[in-house]
Enzyme design. Structure first.
Site, mmCIF file in Angstrom:
data_model
loop_
_atom_site.group_PDB
_atom_site.id
_atom_site.type_symbol
_atom_site.label_atom_id
_atom_site.label_comp_id
_atom_site.label_asym_id
_atom_site.label_seq_id
_atom_site.Cartn_x
_atom_site.Cartn_y
_atom_site.Cartn_z
ATOM 1 N N ALA A 101 -4.571 2.701 -1.012
ATOM 2 C CA ALA A 101 -4.283 2.058 -2.183
ATOM 3 C C ALA A 101 -4.967 0.691 -2.114
ATOM 4 O O ALA A 101 -5.663 0.260 -3.004
ATOM 5 C CB ALA A 101 -2.677 2.124 -2.565
ATOM 6 N N ASP A 102 -4.724 -0.015 -1.004
ATOM 7 C CA ASP A 102 -5.229 -1.345 -0.911
ATOM 8 C C ASP A 102 -6.922 -1.204 -1.060
ATOM 9 O O ASP A 102 -7.618 -1.967 -1.555
ATOM 10 C CB ASP A 102 -4.891 -1.740 0.413
ATOM 11 N N LEU A 103 -7.388 -0.345 -0.132
ATOM 12 C CA LEU A 103 -8.890 -0.466 -0.153
ATOM 13 C C LEU A 103 -9.375 0.078 -1.654
ATOM 14 O O LEU A 103 -10.396 -0.421 -1.887
ATOM 15 C CB LEU A 103 -9.350 0.696 0.921
ATOM 16 N N ASP A 107 0.869 -1.213 -0.012
ATOM 17 C CA ASP A 107 0.103 0.075 0.118
ATOM 18 C C ASP A 107 0.764 1.103 -0.057
ATOM 19 O O ASP A 107 0.603 2.302 -0.872
ATOM 20 C CB ASP A 107 -0.886 0.013 1.310
#
Length: 389
Positions: free
Chosen positions: A162-164, A134
């Protein structure tokens, strides 16, 4: 009836982006089967399986343990994939091909399968083999140089944005593919990555460069372009005030007893207010500092000026509007009792999300799922004895 109860989803994901994608389907009733390695008693981020993060990511799922390094485990997965509507994975791009569970292979047996891949940098290109993380994507996508105080160096966001985002974009792509499948009858390969999601989330900041050639910088708590929108001190803390636009700016100045501020030539237009933000913020702070946070919010909200408190997490869930929205939702535990987790942000009037259960031990549904696939009790025993499940 649950909105997605007609769908079966195979969850081959780990860490956060992939589980975030799959959770969108689990919360609305899809039969989500999480594939885990045999003997996996812990989560994938080094935490206990019973920790809040693991449970929040994996609620509403069933667990099947499979050793995909064994051809018999791969065969079980392929049989399961024939029954599935959706498969989500976040292996490195070459891993699925080595295992023989890539999109082309599984789609040959199930043409309606929607296969979603989430990676760090994409399924092809010069960085395809790099491991995604992330914070690395935050830096490469431009977020860290528009976050934080000017001159303070790059700053990461306080959540794994970024992950989400990659997970949510993947879920959106799957829903688009499902809608298209209702006409064509065919599945397709959906792809998202941490890097592409982060660049897309930069939105107007990215467009400033693409269209105007302007490289946005750090603005701290100030809005990059719409002032005055910032954090202002009060007698007992801080508040957010968003008073951009001439009418709202005028109402704010009137409310705090300084209507002349709105007529000051340095602040007459949006561009001037942005240009002269330092002096403008100082002038506003002299007024906001005379009020407690609660009194200022009541004053400005009554005047139609967007504003709000700045909470710690304990204060977030104590807020009456957050409680009214039901953002802390009780989820039953398999052994009895319940756990409060974070509610979905989407509300549907007829088919709301249902928090049916937290996730239990790895492999708790092995026998049930294998029976559904037609395996006999003897075959299940053989797979267990061989550590395939």
């Amino acid at each position: 009836m649950e909105a997605l109860s007609h769908l079966r989803v195979i969850d081959l994901t780990r860490v956060r982006a992939g589980p975030t994608c799959v959770r969108q389907f689990a919360d609305w009733g899809a039969d989500v089967i999480k594939i885990e390695m045999p003997g996996n008693a812990e989560g994938t981020l080094g935490e206990s399986r019973n920790d809040s993060d693991f449970q929040n990511l994996h609620r509403n799922k069933r667990s099947l343990t499979l050793n995909l390094k064994d051809p018999r485990g791969v065969e079980v997965l392929k049989r399961l994939a024939k029954t599935a509507d959706i498969l989500v994975e976040n292996f490195r791009p070459d891993v699925k091909h080595k295992l023989g569970i890539d999109y082309e292979t599984l789609a040959a047996e199930n043409p309606g399968l929607i296969y979603a891949s989430i990676s760090g940098f994409g399924q092809d290109g010069p960085y395809r083999e790099r491991a995604g993380f992330d914070q690395v994507a935050q830096g490469m996508g431009g977020l860290m140089w528009v976050t934080g105080l000017p001159g303070g160096g790059p700053v990461r966001a306080g959540i794994p944005v970024a992950d989400l985002s990659a997970g949510l974009f993947a879920a959106l792509g799957v829903l688009i593919a499902l809608q298209e499948r209702s006409r064509s009858g065919k599945g397709q390969w959906v792809q998202s990555s941490l890097l592409s999601a982060m660049v897309a989330m930069m939105d107007f900041q990215a467009a400033r460069w693409l269209v105007e050639g302007e490289v946005p910088g750090q603005a701290g708590n100030d809005h990059p372009t719409s002032m005055p929108t910032s954090v202002y001190p009060t007698a007992d803390g801080f508040v957010n005030v968003a008073a951009s636009g001439n009418p709202i700016f005028g109402r704010m100045c009137e409310a705090v007893g300084d209507p002349a501020l709105a007529r000051h030539p340095d602040y007459a237009t949006a561009k001037l207010r942005s240009k002269n933000r330092v002096a403008l913020n100082e002038a506003i702070a002299r007024h906001t500092g005379r009020y407690t946070s609660a009194a200022l919010i009541e004053l400005l909200a009554g005047a139609g000026v967007p504003c709000g408190p700045i909470y710690r997490m304990d204060q977030v869930f104590a807020d009456p509007q957050v409680q009214h929205l039901g953002m802390a939702v009780p989820v039953p535990k398999p052994g009895g009792g319940e756990l409060k987790l974070v509610s979905p942000a989407i509300k549907l009037s007829r088919t709301p999300a249902r928090m049916k259960r937290t996730i239990g031990p790895a492999g708790e549904h092995n026998d049930i799922i294998l029976r559904e696939l037609g395996y006999s009790e003897a075959e299940i025993s053989e797979l267990r004895a061989a550590d395939v499940i």
